[in-house]
Design a protein around this motif. Sequence first.
Motif, short mmCIF file in Angstrom:
data_model
loop_
_atom_site.label_atom_id
_atom_site.label_comp_id
_atom_site.label_asym_id
_atom_site.label_seq_id
_atom_site.Cartn_x
_atom_site.Cartn_y
_atom_site.Cartn_z
N VAL A 1 28.61 39.04 99.34
CA VAL A 1 28.69 39.16 100.90
C VAL A 1 27.96 40.95 100.99
CG1 VAL A 1 30.56 40.83 102.12
CG2 VAL A 1 31.41 39.36 100.72
N ARG A 2 28.26 41.63 99.45
CA ARG A 2 26.13 42.65 99.47
C ARG A 2 25.63 42.69 99.71
NH1 ARG A 2 27.34 45.87 94.87
NH2 ARG A 2 26.36 47.56 95.89
N ILE A 3 24.95 41.51 99.47
CA ILE A 3 24.14 41.18 99.84
C ILE A 3 23.47 40.76 101.16
CG2 ILE A 3 21.80 39.46 98.88
CD1 ILE A 3 23.02 38.99 96.24
N LEU A 4 24.31 40.07 101.79
CA LEU A 4 24.04 39.14 103.26
C LEU A 4 24.36 40.64 104.44
CD1 LEU A 4 25.82 35.88 103.30
CD2 LEU A 4 23.14 36.89 103.07
N ASP A 5 25.23 41.89 103.44
CA ASP A 5 24.98 43.13 104.52
C ASP A 5 24.16 43.80 104.79
OD1 ASP A 5 27.19 44.39 106.12
OD2 ASP A 5 27.15 45.40 104.53
N THR A 6 23.22 43.39 103.25
CA THR A 6 22.28 44.50 103.91
C THR A 6 21.30 44.30 105.36
OG1 THR A 6 20.43 42.82 102.54
CG2 THR A 6 21.84 44.41 101.35
N LEU A 7 21.58 42.96 105.83
CA LEU A 7 21.03 42.66 106.50
C LEU A 7 21.82 43.76 108.06
CD1 LEU A 7 20.44 39.38 106.86
CD2 LEU A 7 18.18 40.50 106.54
N ARG A 8 22.95 43.85 107.91
CA ARG A 8 23.16 44.85 109.01
C ARG A 8 22.69 47.04 108.64
NH1 ARG A 8 27.69 47.95 108.69
NH2 ARG A 8 27.90 47.22 106.92
N LEU A 9 23.02 46.54 107.70
CA LEU A 9 22.85 48.27 107.12
C LEU A 9 20.32 48.12 107.44
CD1 LEU A 9 24.49 48.27 103.36
CD2 LEU A 9 25.33 49.51 106.18
N THR B 1 17.03 34.02 101.12
CA THR B 1 17.72 33.76 102.46
C THR B 1 17.27 35.08 103.17
OG1 THR B 1 19.73 32.10 102.30
CG2 THR B 1 18.99 33.36 104.03
N VAL B 2 17.53 36.44 103.11
CA VAL B 2 17.33 37.31 103.62
C VAL B 2 15.66 37.92 103.47
CG1 VAL B 2 17.63 40.26 102.99
CG2 VAL B 2 19.22 38.31 102.98
N MET B 3 14.88 37.49 102.20
CA MET B 3 13.48 38.15 102.61
C MET B 3 13.17 37.13 103.68
SD MET B 3 13.44 39.96 100.22
CE MET B 3 14.29 41.00 100.86
N ALA B 4 13.63 35.68 103.53
CA ALA B 4 12.71 34.58 104.51
C ALA B 4 13.00 35.52 105.30
CB ALA B 4 13.52 33.25 104.42
N ILE C 1 11.25 48.10 104.40
CA ILE C 1 11.33 46.95 103.67
C ILE C 1 11.48 47.14 102.25
CG2 ILE C 1 9.74 46.41 103.68
CD1 ILE C 1 11.60 43.64 103.88
N ALA C 2 10.68 48.30 101.99
CA ALA C 2 10.87 48.51 100.37
C ALA C 2 11.85 49.21 100.18
CB ALA C 2 10.03 49.78 100.14
N ARG C 3 12.35 50.17 101.07
CA ARG C 3 13.86 50.79 100.99
C ARG C 3 14.88 49.52 100.74
NH1 ARG C 3 17.95 54.70 101.62
NH2 ARG C 3 19.53 54.54 100.82
N LEU C 4 14.93 48.61 101.54
CA LEU C 4 15.88 47.13 101.08
C LEU C 4 15.73 46.27 100.28
CD1 LEU C 4 17.53 45.33 103.08
CD2 LEU C 4 15.77 43.78 103.14
N ILE C 5 14.71 45.80 99.50
CA ILE C 5 14.31 45.64 98.69
C ILE C 5 15.19 46.75 97.11
CG2 ILE C 5 12.50 45.01 96.41
CD1 ILE C 5 10.99 43.71 98.97
N MET C 6 15.00 47.75 97.53
CA MET C 6 15.84 48.46 96.15
C MET C 6 17.06 48.04 96.39
SD MET C 6 13.84 52.14 97.06
CE MET C 6 14.70 52.94 95.60
N GLU C 7 17.56 47.84 97.29
CA GLU C 7 19.33 48.37 98.04
C GLU C 7 19.50 46.48 97.28
OE1 GLU C 7 21.74 50.11 98.99
OE2 GLU C 7 19.99 51.44 99.53
N LEU C 8 18.86 45.92 97.06
CA LEU C 8 19.29 44.09 96.75
C LEU C 8 19.32 44.63 95.35
CD1 LEU C 8 17.50 42.30 99.08
CD2 LEU C 8 19.83 42.58 99.26
N GLU C 9 17.79 45.00 94.42
CA GLU C 9 17.64 45.24 93.26
C GLU C 9 18.91 45.72 92.43
OE1 GLU C 9 12.84 45.88 92.32
OE2 GLU C 9 13.83 47.93 92.68
#
Length: 490
Positions: free
Chosen positions: A122-130, A226-229, A138-146
């Motif tokens: 759920v947290r992974i998919l919620d990064t799109l909203r954030l 899915t998020v990256m695609a 995109i660099a910050r998004l990848i850091m959050e996903l890491e």
Amino acid sequence: MKLEVLAGASGLDRSVSYTHVSELDDPSAWLDGGELLMTNGLGLPEDAEGQTSYLAGLHQRHAAAVAIGVRNPPLTTNLLELADRLEFPILRVPREVPFLAIAHLVADLNQDAAQRRLVTHVRILDTLRLKAERGYTIARLIMELEAISGYHLAVISARNRSTIFRGAAPIDIALPDELPDSGHFLIPEGFGLALPVRGRLAGYLIALESNDAEPAGLQALQHIATVMALEIAVIHQARESQRRSGAEILAELLGGRMNGSTAAERLGEFGFASTGSFELAALRGVGEQQLDDEGLNHALCDAFTPHVMLKQQSELLLLFEAGDELIGQIMLQASARAGVSTPFTDLSALSLARREAVWSLVMGADHEQPIAHFGQRDQMIQWLPSSRTELDLLIARRLGPIQAYDDEHNTALMISLGAYFRHERRLTVAAGELGIHKHTLAYRLKRIEEVTGRNLDRIQDLAELWIALKALPLVRDDVAGLGLFSEPTD
């Protein structure tokens, strides 16, 4: 559960996430990692080589352990020694313990872990909203996903293995030369996942386990993929819009509707240097293969190479900064034949550059040298008439009678003359390529002399016909397959 450790005891601290039952001779294809494979051994090979291959497959898929019933063939010494080296537990399940009891135990003990995995997904998919709300790069998004997944992440191009997202940190890891077009695959200390976008392989998500965090597993990585695609799809949409804008600039330049200074200013939006020189390439596919212009555009964008392109008639025109060696490499990877103009600084001269590029493509590019630069191989093309009208007139006067005769009598005089010139007037060799007797070719050449009024023993007449044949592909697309100007094969 009364399980007996047969080998690999040093790996008993492995974490078991799931159970899986299989009697296949290669169950590894159905595993995602973390499974306790339970089997009666019906699919276990009897020979030592087969057994070690079976175990190596489980290890490569990151399975946790294998539990074997009592009906398996004898376990070889090679298998047990390999299990010890890999620290991969092989367990014996007693007859009175059903596989279902083991499955229930693992499921019960993993309830908390399953809940944690659900929260992670759920947290992974919620990064799109954030990202949308907080304006993450995109660099910050990848850091959050890491931070959420417990993996070091990188998204690389399927074409040149470079980082797709500008500003994102790369991962330094050696990957196999051949990667699958779909699904996931194992790499040392992690996974790779293919990223399809709109039916086309766009890149790969590379995930390496972090030493200071618990990896969330393959399912979490599939959500991240899915998020990256989705992020790549947004980039591709912007590329399509930019490509249309670039095509408009080239079309207006070629049509004389835009001056050079205005074009140079607009090209700055595409990353071109404000003051510099350009080259123009004309590209076609190899043989009967159509050029994948969309894939070429994505490859150039993945490499962050300034360019604009325009599909015109049978060629794709590509404008780029002069001296960009990466362009040539990408064109070769795209299986393209290309002709390249001489460098120029005045964009108002684009029509001349187009003529040079097309001439180089038609006259110089072949299977041995797919990319030909103007004047590099065939200096004669620099002395041909520069006007399309003059070229048409030259061809009509010298070759028109031959073409008319071929059309009326369904003969091949034009092809025969091309082979004769291509093989330096060696009658036997040219006839051999055409698949005819040399006397037949001699007869055809005599007929050419009759219909043109030229004498093939006179240098001047030979030169006029040869120059006209050289000019023919510059004004006609339908002669590309005639083989008039390909290099001799002998």
